[in-house]
Motif scaffolding. Structure first.
Motif, PDB file in Angstrom:
ATOM      1  N   SER A 170       0.837  -1.073  -0.288  1.00  0.00           N
ATOM      2  CA  SER A 170       0.181  -0.532   0.295  1.00  0.00           C
ATOM      3  C   SER A 170       0.703   1.318  -0.075  1.00  0.00           C
ATOM      4  O   SER A 170      -0.090   1.835  -0.308  1.00  0.00           O
ATOM      5  N   TRP A 171       1.886   1.209   0.004  1.00  0.00           N
ATOM      6  CA  TRP A 171       3.150   2.187  -0.177  1.00  0.00           C
ATOM      7  C   TRP A 171       3.965   1.952  -1.007  1.00  0.00           C
ATOM      8  O   TRP A 171       4.989   3.230  -0.887  1.00  0.00           O
ATOM      9  N   GLY A 172       3.823   1.229  -2.112  1.00  0.00           N
ATOM     10  CA  GLY A 172       4.462   1.241  -3.456  1.00  0.00           C
ATOM     11  C   GLY A 172       5.569   0.413  -3.329  1.00  0.00           C
ATOM     12  O   GLY A 172       6.585   0.298  -4.093  1.00  0.00           O
ATOM     13  N   ILE A 173       5.828  -0.441  -1.804  1.00  0.00           N
ATOM     14  CA  ILE A 173       7.118  -1.673  -1.727  1.00  0.00           C
ATOM     15  C   ILE A 173       6.761  -2.932  -2.423  1.00  0.00           C
ATOM     16  O   ILE A 173       5.331  -3.165  -2.163  1.00  0.00           O
ATOM     17  N   VAL A 174       6.944  -3.305  -3.275  1.00  0.00           N
ATOM     18  CA  VAL A 174       6.881  -4.321  -3.647  1.00  0.00           C
ATOM     19  C   VAL A 174       8.569  -5.373  -3.497  1.00  0.00           C
ATOM     20  O   VAL A 174       8.236  -6.293  -3.778  1.00  0.00           O
ATOM     21  N   GLY A 175       9.620  -4.309  -3.160  1.00  0.00           N
ATOM     22  CA  GLY A 175      10.478  -5.720  -2.628  1.00  0.00           C
ATOM     23  C   GLY A 175      11.616  -5.312  -1.460  1.00  0.00           C
ATOM     24  O   GLY A 175      11.381  -3.805  -0.658  1.00  0.00           O
TER      25      GLY A 175
END
Length: 555
Positions: free
Chosen positions: A221-226
Motif C-alpha cells: 500500500s506504500w508502493g513497496i514491492v521488494g
C-alpha cells in the motif's frame, strides 16, 4: 495479464526524470519507454488488447524497494497493538488496557499478551519501564512488549515468574536485566536478555503466516514491492520469519521480491558458514533468496550501547550500563574473520552499525575481505550509520560498500537523537547521518526504513533525506533541519529507494523502468518534482504493480 500503457503522467525511471514519457508493459516486463505516441506505436504490434492507465499528472516510477526492514515484526505489531503513537507512559498504559479489553476471550491463564512500539524516552532513561507499572493493566496474563527499537523488552511480573527470572538470575554476556537496589528484576530486559522471556512467547505458525501476509499488504500500500528482511533466524525478542516466508511461497501468496539476511550467531565463529550455506541452498530450492547475512556490530544510542571511539560525556550521569564507549558484540578480529569467510562463500554482509567505532570496524572488515579475497560482487552494506567520522565517509566508495540511508532516522525528533544528545560533544553531534558526504563521494546508497522501528512510507523517508526534517502539517509540530547541508537532492533520494535499494537487494531486473526490466511500477498521486520541498512527503501511491500485476490500488 493485459498489456498496459501508463500515460498522462511524468516519469522517473530510477535514474532520471522525464517530463513527457510513457511506459508500456507486456508480459510482466517493460516493453517500451518514451513519448506516448512512440510507446503506443511500439505496443500496437501484437494482436493483444492494450489498456491505458491514466496517471492523471502523477509520477510514474519504479516501485520502491526497502534494503533494511523487519516485516514479520511489523505484521505482528499491526495485529497486536502498536504503541508507536503514544506520547507518554500513561498513553501507553491506556493503549495496552484497550488492547487487553479487546482480547477478553483470551484473558486469564498463561496466554501471552503482546504489543510493541513503546519508546524509552517516555520512561526513566536509566531503568526503563517497570513490571509494577505493566501489572496495572495486565495483571494476570504474561506480557512481552518490545520497545520501538527492539533492543529492549518490557515484561510484567507474571512473565518474569514464568521465565524464572529473579535476583539470582545472571545477566547474559550480551545484555542485562534491569534491577532494583536489592538485585530484583524490575521489568526491563536489555538486548539479549529479552531472550530469557521471548523463548516462552507462544506465537503460532498460523499467526506468523497471517502477520507476514498483513505486512506484505501494508508495504504494497506504500508502493513497496521488494525488500531485504534484515534479520532471519531469530534474535532476542524477534521472531524467526523463515517458516512464514515458506508458507507464503507454498500458498502462492508471496507477491514481493524478497532477499533474506540470515542471522550471524555472535557466540560462534566461522564454523557456522557451512551451516549458513546449507540454509541458503535449502531456501533457494523453495524459491527464496537467502544470500545475505546479518552481523550485529553494536547496539543503539537510546541505551548507549552504540559503539563510539571516544567515551560518552557525563561521567556518572550517563546511563551507560553498556560501558562508557558502548558495546561491540563482535571484536574487530572476529568481525574480520566472519566477513572474509562470508565474502569467500558468496554472501552479502549486512552490518548493523550505528556508532563511529562500529562503522569503522565494519569498513575495516570489508577491507580485510578485499585484501584476502580480491574484489567481489557481494554488495556488502552498512545500515543505520548514526555517527560516521569524516575520515570514513569516502571509504564506502573506495571499498565498494553500500550505505543504507534510512531516511526517517536523519532528523531531530527521534529518541535515537534526543536521548543521546546530552552525552555527545558538538563535533560528534555534527557527524550524525552524513548522507550527502557519502553520496557525493560516489558511494552506492540504498534506501531503507527499519520498519516497524520507523514508519515504512518511502515518500516520507525521501522527504527527510531531502529536508533533514519530517513533514509537518502545522507550526506546532515543525521540526528544525538536522544539518541541512547533508540533505540529498530529490533525484538522489528517489534513486536510493528504487534503483539503489534494488541493487543492494540483488534484484537486477527491478528498481528501474528500462526496456526488459520487470514491470515493478508505482504511480504517485502527484509529482513531487512539482511540489515545494516542504511537501515532498505528501505524494502517496495510488497504484503499485509487481511483475506486471497490480498489488495495490487506492480506492
Amino acid at each position: 495479464m493485459n498489456d498496459v500503457i501508463f500515460a498522462n503522467g511524468r516519469l522517473f525511471d530510477g535514474l532520471h526524470y522525464h517530463h513527457d514519457h510513457a511506459v508500456g508493459v507486456r508480459g510482466g516486463m517493460i516493453h517500451a519507454v518514451g513519448p506516448l505516441d512512440k510507446v503506443r506505436e511500439d505496443m500496437s504490434g501484437a494482436s493483444r488488447r492494450v489498456e491505458e492507465y491514466d496517471a492523471d499528472g502523477g509520477l510514474v516510477m519504479p516501485a520502491f524497494h526497502d534494503a533494511h526492514i523487519h516485516p514479520l515484526i511489523g505484521g505482528l505489531e499491526l495485529r497486536s497493538g502498536l504503541l508507536t503513537e503514544c506520547g507518554s507512559a500513561e498513553e501507553c498504559l491506556d493503549a495496552i488496557a484497550r488492547a487487553v479489553a479487546e482480547q477478553r476471550d483470551a484473558q486469564g491463564g498463561d496466554t501471552w499478551f503482546r504489543a510493541g512500539g513503546w519508546s524509552l524516552e517516555h520512561f526513566d532513561q536509566r531503568t526503563g519501564p517497570t513490571a509494577e507499572l505493566l501489572d496495572r493493566v495486565v495483571p494476570h496474563r504474561p506480557a512481552f512488549l518490545p520497545s520501538n527499537d527492539h533492543h529492549n523488552a518490557w515484561v510484567n511480573t507474571r512473565a518474569l515468574e514464568l521465565a524464572g527470572i529473579d535476583r539470582h538470575t545472571p545477566d547474559p554476556p550480551d545484555g542485562w536485566i534491569e534491577r532494583d537496589e536489592h538485585g530484583h528484576p524490575t521489568g526491563t530486559l536489555r538486548e539479549a536478555a529479552a531472550l530469557l522471556v521471548h523463548r516462552l512467547v507462544d506465537t503460532t505458525r498460523e499467526e506468523k503466516r497471517a502477520a507476514l501476509r498483513d505486512a506484505q499488504a501494508h508495504l504494497h500500500s506504500w508502493g513497496i514491492v521488494g525488500w531485504q528482511d534484515a534479520l532471519v533466524g531469530g534474535y532476542a525478542g524477534i521472531d524467526n520469519p523463515t517458516q512464514a516466508y515458506l508458507d507464503l511461497v507454498d500458498d502462492g501468496d508471496l507477491t514481493a521480491r524478497v532477499r533474506l539476511a540470515l542471522w550471524w550467531d555472535r557466540h560462534r565463529g566461522v564454523e557456522q558458514v557451512e551451516e549458513l550455506e546449507a540454509e541458503r541452498e535449502r531456501l533457494a530450492e523453495a524459491g527464496l533468496d537467502a544470500g545475505s547475512v546479518k552481523l550485529m556490530v553494536d547496539g543503539v544510542s537510546e541505551t548507549f550501547t552504540m559503539a563510539v571511539d571516544e567515551p560518552y560525556l557525563g561521567g556518572a550521569r550517563c546511563p551507560c550500563d553498556g560501558g562508557e564507549r558502548g558495546l561491540t558484540f563482535l571484536e574487530p578480529d572476529q568481525l574480520d574473520d566472519a566477513v572474509v569467510a562470508l565474502d569467500a562463500a558468496g554472501f552479502q554482509a549486512h552490518f548493523h552499525a550505528l556508532g563511529d567505532r562500529a562503522v569503522r570496524t565494519s569498513l575495516d572488515a570489508i577491507a580485510a575481505a578485499r585484501r584476502r579475497n580480491g574484489w567481489s560482487h557481494q554488495r556488502h552494506q552498512l545500515a543505520h550509520l548514526q555517527l560516521v567520522a569524516p575520515r570514513d565517509r569516502n571509504r564506502f566508495r573506495l571499498l565498494g560498500a553500500i550505505a543504507n540511508v534510512e531516511g526517517m532516522w536523519a532528523r531531530y525528533h527521534t529518541p535515537a537523537v534526543q536521548m543521546v544528545e546530552p552525552f555527545l560533544d558538538q563535533e560528534r553531534l555534527d557527524w550524525q547521518y552524513p548522507f550527502a558526504d557519502i553520496v557525493n563521494s560516489g558511494a552506492l546508497v540504498a534506501g531503507g526504513s527499519d520498519w516497524p522501528i520507523n514508519p515504512p512510507e518511502p515518500m516520507e523517508g525521501i522527504h527527510v533525506l531531502v529536508n533533514r526534517s519530517s513533514r509537518h502539517t502545522d507550526e506546532s509540530d515543525e521540526e528544525p533541519p538536522m544539518r541541512d547541508d547533508q540533505g540529498l537532492t530529490l533525484t538522489q533520494a528517489l534513486q536510493a529507494y528504487t534503483s539503489g535499494a534494488a541493487h543492494a537487494n540483488h534484484q537486477e531486473d527491478s528498481g528501474n523502468l528500462r526496456v526488459g526490466a520487470s514491470a515493478d511500477i508505482v504511480v504517485l498521486d502527484r509529482d513531487p518534482y512539482d511540489l515545494h520541498e516542504d511537501d515532498i512527503g505528501s505524494a502517496e501511491p495510488v497504484s503499485a504493480w509487481s511483475r506486471g500485476s497490480e498489488v495495490f490500488h487506492r480506492d
